[in-house]
Design an enzyme around this catalytic site. Structure first.
Site, mmCIF file in Angstrom:
data_model
loop_
_atom_site.group_PDB
_atom_site.id
_atom_site.type_symbol
_atom_site.label_atom_id
_atom_site.label_comp_id
_atom_site.label_asym_id
_atom_site.label_seq_id
_atom_site.Cartn_x
_atom_site.Cartn_y
_atom_site.Cartn_z
ATOM 1 N N HIS A 65 0.866 -1.178 0.000
ATOM 2 C CA HIS A 65 0.000 0.000 0.000
ATOM 3 C C HIS A 65 0.907 1.233 0.000
ATOM 4 O O HIS A 65 1.757 1.386 0.886
ATOM 5 C CB HIS A 65 -0.916 -0.013 1.224
ATOM 6 C CG HIS A 65 -1.882 -1.158 1.202
ATOM 7 N ND1 HIS A 65 -2.096 -2.001 2.268
ATOM 8 C CD2 HIS A 65 -2.684 -1.608 0.185
ATOM 9 C CE1 HIS A 65 -3.001 -2.907 1.920
ATOM 10 N NE2 HIS A 65 -3.360 -2.702 0.680
ATOM 11 N N GLU A 68 1.954 3.574 3.044
ATOM 12 C CA GLU A 68 2.447 2.961 4.282
ATOM 13 C C GLU A 68 3.978 3.052 4.298
ATOM 14 O O GLU A 68 4.695 2.125 3.945
ATOM 15 C CB GLU A 68 1.917 1.533 4.378
ATOM 16 C CG GLU A 68 0.381 1.574 4.450
ATOM 17 C CD GLU A 68 -0.306 0.225 4.457
ATOM 18 O OE1 GLU A 68 -1.539 0.206 4.420
ATOM 19 O OE2 GLU A 68 0.387 -0.805 4.494
ATOM 20 N N HIS A 159 3.396 -3.626 6.723
ATOM 21 C CA HIS A 159 2.374 -2.603 6.460
ATOM 22 C C HIS A 159 2.257 -1.660 7.649
ATOM 23 O O HIS A 159 2.816 -1.912 8.714
ATOM 24 C CB HIS A 159 1.002 -3.267 6.278
ATOM 25 C CG HIS A 159 0.859 -4.070 5.032
ATOM 26 N ND1 HIS A 159 -0.002 -3.736 4.027
ATOM 27 C CD2 HIS A 159 1.482 -5.211 4.626
ATOM 28 C CE1 HIS A 159 0.077 -4.623 3.051
ATOM 29 N NE2 HIS A 159 0.974 -5.542 3.386
ATOM 30 N N GLU A 223 1.448 -5.526 10.624
ATOM 31 C CA GLU A 223 0.977 -4.133 10.724
ATOM 32 C C GLU A 223 1.781 -3.423 11.804
ATOM 33 O O GLU A 223 1.754 -3.830 12.968
ATOM 34 C CB GLU A 223 -0.513 -4.097 11.090
ATOM 35 C CG GLU A 223 -1.424 -4.800 10.094
ATOM 36 C CD GLU A 223 -1.655 -3.997 8.820
ATOM 37 O OE1 GLU A 223 -1.319 -2.790 8.806
ATOM 38 O OE2 GLU A 223 -2.159 -4.582 7.849
#
Ligand SMILES: [Zn+2]
Length: 348
Positions: A65, A68, A159, A223
């Protein structure tokens, strides 16, 4: 020098479609530009192995993404240190900046969410990310196919989340079906400062699941806090994973934690946007892992509703700003760590 100032990220963002396929030859390793934003390190097999080192082929992907940025900066510093020969290389390594065009625009994606397009899912979509998904699958496949049989295959896809989270750093474990959970991966993630792990309940079309399903890699979507623009990340918040990845690269070992293990949740349902009037009954700013009471109507649309089955069930990745048929969130439930390693199908 392959890149001015050995700055792989800067070069990739300035040259998002160019790849000269140059090879850099260093004392103990070769570096190969496999594709734009994809850099492969092949250690010299004649170099003296580190004691107790396992042979490892490691994929570190970032920026799947585009907005990010924290993991892109973190891994770029690692690449710089390898190219400056400050960090010894004891593993085969593939480093990826996933979506440079979206990174340049400061957006999550240009046309379609890249992290839904793997394992052939790109066939159902069109747009800039489709070609990139095909290219990244090819690079990862070539990398793992070149690995000798005995290599441990690892893929950490890094991420940051759109929203805040009760657990600041968390990882997603692929659906294991008949395979077992590996306690050394759980302990490594804990040592890397990961607060919680989600156990998937079904196959997906994410990048990390591709490496797991197609190449038998230990593969995780990780994450690491909240989205920030380039230059605004506090990388000291990522010091544990930075140290863990550097030890992995330098010593070919997974640092193990003897601290309190991270929380583990199993995914019990995926919420799917089934209508244009689909909505989630949560605050716009609700954090990941927000808990609900039994019976709460979490989602509703003209086609039906979703009620919370058990007190303490929580939501992760809520997002209704997506096309019809895509995932609007995951419902998760805590499981006890000690139950995981005797029953391979827990969380399945
Ligand atoms: Zn992401």
């Amino acid at each position: 020098m392959l890149y001015p100032n050995n700055d792989f990220l800067k070069y990739t963002l300035e040259n998002p479609e160019n790849c000269d396929h140059n090879v850099g030859v260093f004392n103990h390793f070769d570096v190969i530009k496999d594709a734009p934003g994809v850099l492969r390190f092949e250690p010299n097999l004649t170099a003296k192995p580190v004691e107790d080192a396992k042979p490892i082929s490691l994929v570190l992907s970032t920026g799947i993404h585009g907005n990010e940025t924290g993991p892109m900066e973190l891994v770029n510093d690692v690449v710089k240190d390898i190219l400056n020969t400050k960090l010894r290389l004891a593993v085969r390594l593939l480093v990826i900046v996933g979506n440079p065009y979206a990174a340049l625009k400061g957006t999550r994606f240009c046309d379609v969410n890249l992290n839904r397009l793997f394992l052939g899912a790109y066939e159902k979509y069109s747009g800039l990310e489709v070609a990139r998904a095909i290219e990244l699958e090819r690079c990862v496949t070539q990398f793992f196919e070149k690995a000798p049989q005995e290599h441990v295959r690892l893929h950490y896809d890094l991420h940051t989340a759109i929203r805040g989270s009760k657990y600041k750093k968390f990882a997603v474990h692929p659906f294991v079906s008949k395979r077992h959970y590996d306690p050394s991966q759980f302990s490594f993630l804990t040592a890397c400062g990961i607060d919680a792990l989600l156990l998937s309940h079904q196959p997906t079309t994410t990048f990390s699941y591709y490496s797991y399903a197609m190449h038998g890699a230990h593969a995780f979507t990780v994450e690491l806090g909240k989205v920030q623009p380039f230059g605004c990340n506090d990388l000291s918040e990522l010091k544990h994973i930075d140290a863990g990845l550097r030890a992995l690269i330098e010593k070919a070992c997974l640092v193990q934690s003897d601290e309190k293990p991270m929380k583990v949740f199993k995914i019990i349902d995926a919420l799917i946007k089934d209508s244009e009037n689909y909505r989630l009954n949560i605050d716009a700013e609700a954090e990941n892992f927000t808990l609900f009471d039994k019976g709460t109507v979490l989602a509703q649309s003209e086609k039906g509703m979703y009620q919370i089955e058990q007190a303490g069930d929580a939501i992760v990745f809520p997002n209704t700003n997506i096309p019809l048929g895509q995932r609007a969130g995951l419902v998760v439930r805590e499981v006890k760590n000690k139950d995981l390693f005797c029953e391979p199908r827990v969380g399945a």
